[in-house]
Design a protein around this motif. Structure first.
Motif, short mmCIF file in Angstrom:
data_model
loop_
_atom_site.label_atom_id
_atom_site.label_comp_id
_atom_site.label_asym_id
_atom_site.label_seq_id
_atom_site.Cartn_x
_atom_site.Cartn_y
_atom_site.Cartn_z
N ALA A 36 0.44 -75.62 -64.99
CA ALA A 36 0.70 -76.13 -63.70
C ALA A 36 0.00 -77.39 -63.44
CB ALA A 36 -0.17 -74.68 -62.74
N PRO A 37 0.58 -77.71 -62.38
CA PRO A 37 -0.09 -79.17 -62.03
C PRO A 37 -1.54 -79.05 -61.44
CG PRO A 37 0.99 -78.32 -59.97
CD PRO A 37 1.46 -77.38 -61.21
N SER A 38 -2.48 -80.14 -61.61
CA SER A 38 -3.67 -80.04 -61.15
C SER A 38 -3.96 -80.70 -59.81
CB SER A 38 -4.64 -81.17 -62.13
OG SER A 38 -4.11 -82.36 -61.70
N PHE A 39 -5.02 -80.45 -59.12
CA PHE A 39 -5.17 -80.93 -57.64
C PHE A 39 -4.99 -82.46 -57.70
CE2 PHE A 39 -7.77 -77.91 -54.91
CZ PHE A 39 -7.34 -76.74 -55.26
N GLU A 40 -5.27 -83.08 -58.70
CA GLU A 40 -4.87 -84.67 -58.62
C GLU A 40 -3.77 -84.84 -58.64
OE1 GLU A 40 -7.08 -86.87 -58.24
OE2 GLU A 40 -8.83 -85.69 -57.88
N ASP A 41 -2.79 -84.20 -59.75
CA ASP A 41 -1.37 -84.23 -59.73
C ASP A 41 -0.80 -83.94 -58.21
OD1 ASP A 41 -1.36 -84.53 -62.40
OD2 ASP A 41 -1.14 -82.55 -62.93
N LEU A 42 -1.27 -82.91 -57.32
CA LEU A 42 -0.69 -82.42 -56.21
C LEU A 42 -1.07 -83.47 -55.28
CD1 LEU A 42 -1.36 -78.68 -56.47
CD2 LEU A 42 0.88 -79.91 -56.01
N LYS A 43 -2.26 -84.18 -55.27
CA LYS A 43 -2.78 -85.16 -54.20
C LYS A 43 -1.79 -86.35 -54.47
CE LYS A 43 -7.03 -85.91 -54.63
NZ LYS A 43 -8.73 -85.74 -54.81
N LYS A 44 -1.59 -86.69 -55.75
CA LYS A 44 -0.86 -87.90 -55.85
C LYS A 44 0.82 -87.83 -55.52
CE LYS A 44 0.32 -91.16 -59.81
NZ LYS A 44 0.14 -91.29 -61.15
N LYS A 45 1.32 -86.64 -55.96
CA LYS A 45 2.60 -86.45 -55.55
C LYS A 45 2.97 -86.49 -53.85
CE LYS A 45 6.83 -84.94 -55.57
NZ LYS A 45 8.05 -85.74 -55.92
N PHE A 46 1.97 -86.05 -53.32
CA PHE A 46 2.24 -85.94 -51.72
C PHE A 46 1.42 -86.71 -50.99
CE2 PHE A 46 3.50 -81.63 -53.48
CZ PHE A 46 4.72 -81.80 -53.03
N GLY A 47 0.62 -87.81 -51.69
CA GLY A 47 -0.11 -88.64 -51.01
C GLY A 47 -1.33 -88.32 -50.32
N LEU A 48 -1.88 -87.16 -50.79
CA LEU A 48 -3.03 -86.60 -50.11
C LEU A 48 -4.56 -87.06 -50.53
CD1 LEU A 48 -1.83 -82.85 -50.45
CD2 LEU A 48 -1.70 -84.33 -48.39
N SER A 49 -5.53 -87.27 -49.46
CA SER A 49 -6.55 -87.94 -50.05
C SER A 49 -7.88 -86.74 -50.46
CB SER A 49 -7.20 -88.98 -49.02
OG SER A 49 -7.31 -88.04 -47.74
N THR A 50 -7.65 -85.54 -50.22
CA THR A 50 -8.71 -84.61 -50.29
C THR A 50 -8.09 -83.34 -50.92
OG1 THR A 50 -8.43 -83.35 -48.09
CG2 THR A 50 -9.99 -85.44 -48.08
N ASN A 51 -9.36 -82.94 -51.76
CA ASN A 51 -8.99 -81.50 -52.33
C ASN A 51 -8.76 -80.34 -51.39
OD1 ASN A 51 -8.91 -82.53 -55.07
ND2 ASN A 51 -11.06 -82.01 -55.16
N SER A 52 -9.32 -80.61 -50.17
CA SER A 52 -9.15 -79.54 -49.25
C SER A 52 -7.83 -79.37 -48.72
CB SER A 52 -10.09 -79.66 -48.07
OG SER A 52 -10.00 -80.77 -47.49
N SER A 53 -7.11 -80.62 -48.92
CA SER A 53 -5.79 -80.67 -48.20
C SER A 53 -4.71 -79.72 -49.34
CB SER A 53 -5.10 -81.94 -48.14
OG SER A 53 -5.85 -82.79 -47.15
N VAL A 54 -4.98 -80.12 -50.85
CA VAL A 54 -4.24 -79.14 -51.74
C VAL A 54 -4.50 -78.02 -51.60
CG1 VAL A 54 -4.00 -79.12 -54.16
CG2 VAL A 54 -4.33 -81.11 -53.07
N PHE A 55 -5.88 -77.37 -51.37
CA PHE A 55 -6.43 -76.23 -51.43
C PHE A 55 -5.62 -75.41 -50.21
CE2 PHE A 55 -8.85 -72.85 -49.27
CZ PHE A 55 -9.20 -71.87 -50.79
N GLU A 56 -5.63 -76.13 -49.19
CA GLU A 56 -4.82 -75.65 -48.01
C GLU A 56 -3.33 -75.18 -48.12
OE1 GLU A 56 -3.87 -76.08 -43.39
OE2 GLU A 56 -4.84 -77.72 -44.35
N ARG A 57 -2.89 -75.88 -48.94
CA ARG A 57 -1.29 -75.76 -49.19
C ARG A 57 -1.11 -74.76 -50.24
NH1 ARG A 57 2.37 -81.24 -49.48
NH2 ARG A 57 1.66 -82.20 -47.85
N LEU A 58 -1.89 -74.65 -51.07
CA LEU A 58 -1.86 -73.47 -51.98
C LEU A 58 -2.37 -72.29 -51.52
CD1 LEU A 58 -3.54 -75.26 -55.26
CD2 LEU A 58 -1.19 -74.91 -54.92
N TRP A 59 -3.40 -72.14 -50.62
CA TRP A 59 -3.73 -71.10 -50.03
C TRP A 59 -2.67 -70.30 -49.30
CZ3 TRP A 59 -4.33 -68.69 -45.35
CH2 TRP A 59 -5.06 -67.86 -45.00
N ASN A 60 -1.95 -71.25 -48.40
CA ASN A 60 -0.85 -70.95 -47.58
C ASN A 60 0.25 -70.22 -48.41
OD1 ASN A 60 -1.95 -71.32 -44.96
ND2 ASN A 60 -1.21 -73.47 -45.36
N LEU A 61 0.76 -70.88 -49.46
CA LEU A 61 1.65 -70.23 -50.35
C LEU A 61 1.21 -69.06 -50.79
CD1 LEU A 61 2.74 -73.56 -52.25
CD2 LEU A 61 4.09 -72.01 -50.61
#
Length: 84
Positions: A36-61
């Motif tokens: 699976a992609p890391s938080f860093e992979d997801l941040k880079k792919k979607f232009g996100l700046s914080t881990n909390s943004s990635v966490f929120e996306r994963l939590w919702n899924l």
């Protein structure tokens, strides 16, 4: 390769466009890399700046039943619904 329409309509809450893009990326990343992609992979792919943004996306899924995650396990994401 997207999420079939019939699977989306079976859910109580449909995926947003962002959630669908995130799920598609996770699925293809796992297919291509065997992990699976890391938080860093997801941040880079979607232009996100914080881990909390990635966490929120994963939590919702996960809340909608599309993925399964394990606390304190890096890169532990399992796709629970078929993408074929």
């Amino acid at each position: 390769m997207g999420i079939p329409r019939d699977i989306q309509t079976d859910m109580k809450e449909p995926l947003t466009k962002i959630q669908k893009r995130t799920l598609d990326y996770i699925s293809s990343f796992i297919s291509e890399n065997g992990i699976a992609p890391s938080f860093e992979d997801l941040k880079k792919k979607f232009g996100l700046s914080t881990n909390s943004s990635v966490f929120e996306r994963l939590w919702n899924l996960e809340a909608k039943g599309w993925i399964k995650r394990k606390k304190f396990k890096a890169r532990y994401i399992i796709i629970k619904r078929s993408h074929s």
